[in-house]
Design a protein around this motif. Structure first.
Motif, mmCIF file in Angstrom:
data_model
loop_
_atom_site.group_PDB
_atom_site.id
_atom_site.type_symbol
_atom_site.label_atom_id
_atom_site.label_comp_id
_atom_site.label_asym_id
_atom_site.label_seq_id
_atom_site.Cartn_x
_atom_site.Cartn_y
_atom_site.Cartn_z
ATOM 1 N N CYS A 61 0.798 -1.234 0.000
ATOM 2 C CA CYS A 61 0.000 0.000 0.000
ATOM 3 C C CYS A 61 0.826 1.276 0.000
ATOM 4 C CB CYS A 61 -0.954 0.012 1.179
ATOM 5 S SG CYS A 61 -0.139 0.189 2.785
ATOM 6 N N GLY A 62 2.134 1.174 0.249
ATOM 7 C CA GLY A 62 2.990 2.350 0.237
ATOM 8 C C GLY A 62 3.025 3.142 1.529
ATOM 9 N N ALA A 63 2.366 2.646 2.577
ATOM 10 C CA ALA A 63 2.378 3.351 3.865
ATOM 11 C C ALA A 63 3.786 3.326 4.465
ATOM 12 C CB ALA A 63 1.400 2.709 4.834
ATOM 13 N N GLU A 64 4.180 4.440 5.068
ATOM 14 C CA GLU A 64 5.486 4.502 5.733
ATOM 15 C C GLU A 64 5.449 3.622 6.975
ATOM 16 O OE1 GLU A 64 5.820 8.697 6.388
ATOM 17 O OE2 GLU A 64 6.542 9.051 4.349
ATOM 18 N N VAL A 65 6.396 2.696 7.064
ATOM 19 C CA VAL A 65 6.359 1.736 8.165
ATOM 20 C C VAL A 65 7.616 1.690 9.020
ATOM 21 C CG1 VAL A 65 4.674 0.239 7.038
ATOM 22 C CG2 VAL A 65 7.103 -0.150 6.652
ATOM 23 N N ALA A 66 8.724 2.230 8.525
ATOM 24 C CA ALA A 66 9.964 2.099 9.298
ATOM 25 C C ALA A 66 11.005 3.094 8.815
ATOM 26 C CB ALA A 66 10.516 0.684 9.168
ATOM 27 N N THR A 67 12.061 3.195 9.592
ATOM 28 C CA THR A 67 13.220 3.995 9.213
ATOM 29 C C THR A 67 14.444 3.105 9.254
ATOM 30 O OG1 THR A 67 12.233 5.980 10.146
ATOM 31 C CG2 THR A 67 14.600 6.029 9.758
ATOM 32 N N GLU A 68 15.043 2.895 8.093
ATOM 33 C CA GLU A 68 16.272 2.113 8.040
ATOM 34 C C GLU A 68 17.433 3.036 8.340
ATOM 35 O OE1 GLU A 68 18.961 -0.458 4.936
ATOM 36 O OE2 GLU A 68 16.804 -0.379 4.627
ATOM 37 N N LEU A 69 18.230 2.640 9.296
ATOM 38 C CA LEU A 69 19.369 3.439 9.721
ATOM 39 C C LEU A 69 20.591 2.541 9.727
ATOM 40 C CD1 LEU A 69 20.678 5.949 11.005
ATOM 41 C CD2 LEU A 69 19.797 5.173 13.193
ATOM 42 N N ASP A 70 21.429 2.681 8.717
ATOM 43 C CA ASP A 70 22.638 1.870 8.628
ATOM 44 C C ASP A 70 23.877 2.639 9.051
ATOM 45 O OD1 ASP A 70 21.264 -0.299 7.713
ATOM 46 O OD2 ASP A 70 21.599 0.161 5.616
ATOM 47 N N TRP A 71 23.741 3.923 9.181
ATOM 48 C CA TRP A 71 24.879 4.770 9.518
ATOM 49 C C TRP A 71 25.107 4.736 11.006
ATOM 50 C CZ3 TRP A 71 25.438 9.529 12.142
ATOM 51 C CH2 TRP A 71 26.675 10.148 11.956
ATOM 52 N N VAL A 72 26.270 4.251 11.427
ATOM 53 C CA VAL A 72 26.590 4.151 12.852
ATOM 54 C C VAL A 72 27.998 4.686 13.070
ATOM 55 C CG1 VAL A 72 26.882 2.598 14.789
ATOM 56 C CG2 VAL A 72 25.151 2.104 13.084
ATOM 57 N N MET A 73 28.121 5.624 13.992
ATOM 58 C CA MET A 73 29.447 6.141 14.333
ATOM 59 C C MET A 73 30.102 5.176 15.310
ATOM 60 S SD MET A 73 28.767 10.228 14.690
ATOM 61 C CE MET A 73 29.951 10.335 15.954
ATOM 62 N N SER A 74 31.173 4.537 14.892
ATOM 63 C CA SER A 74 31.840 3.604 15.774
ATOM 64 C C SER A 74 32.974 4.243 16.560
ATOM 65 C CB SER A 74 32.364 2.411 14.974
ATOM 66 O OG SER A 74 33.247 2.860 13.973
ATOM 67 N N GLU A 75 33.488 5.373 16.056
ATOM 68 C CA GLU A 75 34.552 6.066 16.768
ATOM 69 C C GLU A 75 34.231 7.555 16.791
ATOM 70 O OE1 GLU A 75 38.440 5.273 15.298
ATOM 71 O OE2 GLU A 75 37.991 3.170 14.933
ATOM 72 N N PRO A 76 34.512 8.220 17.881
ATOM 73 C CA PRO A 76 34.277 9.679 17.916
ATOM 74 C C PRO A 76 35.201 10.408 16.965
ATOM 75 C CG PRO A 76 35.327 8.913 19.944
ATOM 76 C CD PRO A 76 35.055 7.697 19.106
ATOM 77 N N PHE A 77 34.713 11.500 16.440
ATOM 78 C CA PHE A 77 35.546 12.321 15.556
ATOM 79 C C PHE A 77 36.530 13.103 16.399
ATOM 80 C CE2 PHE A 77 31.665 11.855 13.011
ATOM 81 C CZ PHE A 77 32.228 11.335 11.864
ATOM 82 N N ALA A 78 37.749 13.222 15.913
ATOM 83 C CA ALA A 78 38.787 13.949 16.665
ATOM 84 C C ALA A 78 38.815 15.406 16.257
ATOM 85 C CB ALA A 78 40.136 13.321 16.400
#
Length: 78
Positions: A61-78
């Protein structure tokens, strides 16, 4: 997140773009597809960022059902 498992994500950090809800393995979510709107598919080098709202829709039906989030910061920026 291993297939067949989930985790609640309601403890959000002020320093991230966490989205409240449940975290699941993408292969456990069937019958969905990526949003067709270019503005919903913003991404970083590691995949969809989810910063512009839901980017996964129901394949029927095209209804918005989720947010895919693949971007993960594994180390803090210096």
């Amino acid at each position: 997140m291993p297939r067949g498992t989930y985790a609640a994500n309601f403890r959000l950090s002020e320093f991230t773009i966490d989205i409240p809800g449940f975290v699941v393995h993408p292969d456990d979510v069937v019958g969905t597809e990526l949003h067709s709107g270019w503005d919903r598919l913003s991404a970083c080098c590691q995949g969809p960022s989810g910063t512009n709202g839901p980017n996964v829709v129901c394949g029927s039906c095209g209804a918005e059902v989720a947010t895919e989030l693949d971007w993960v910061m594994s180390e803090p920026f210096a």
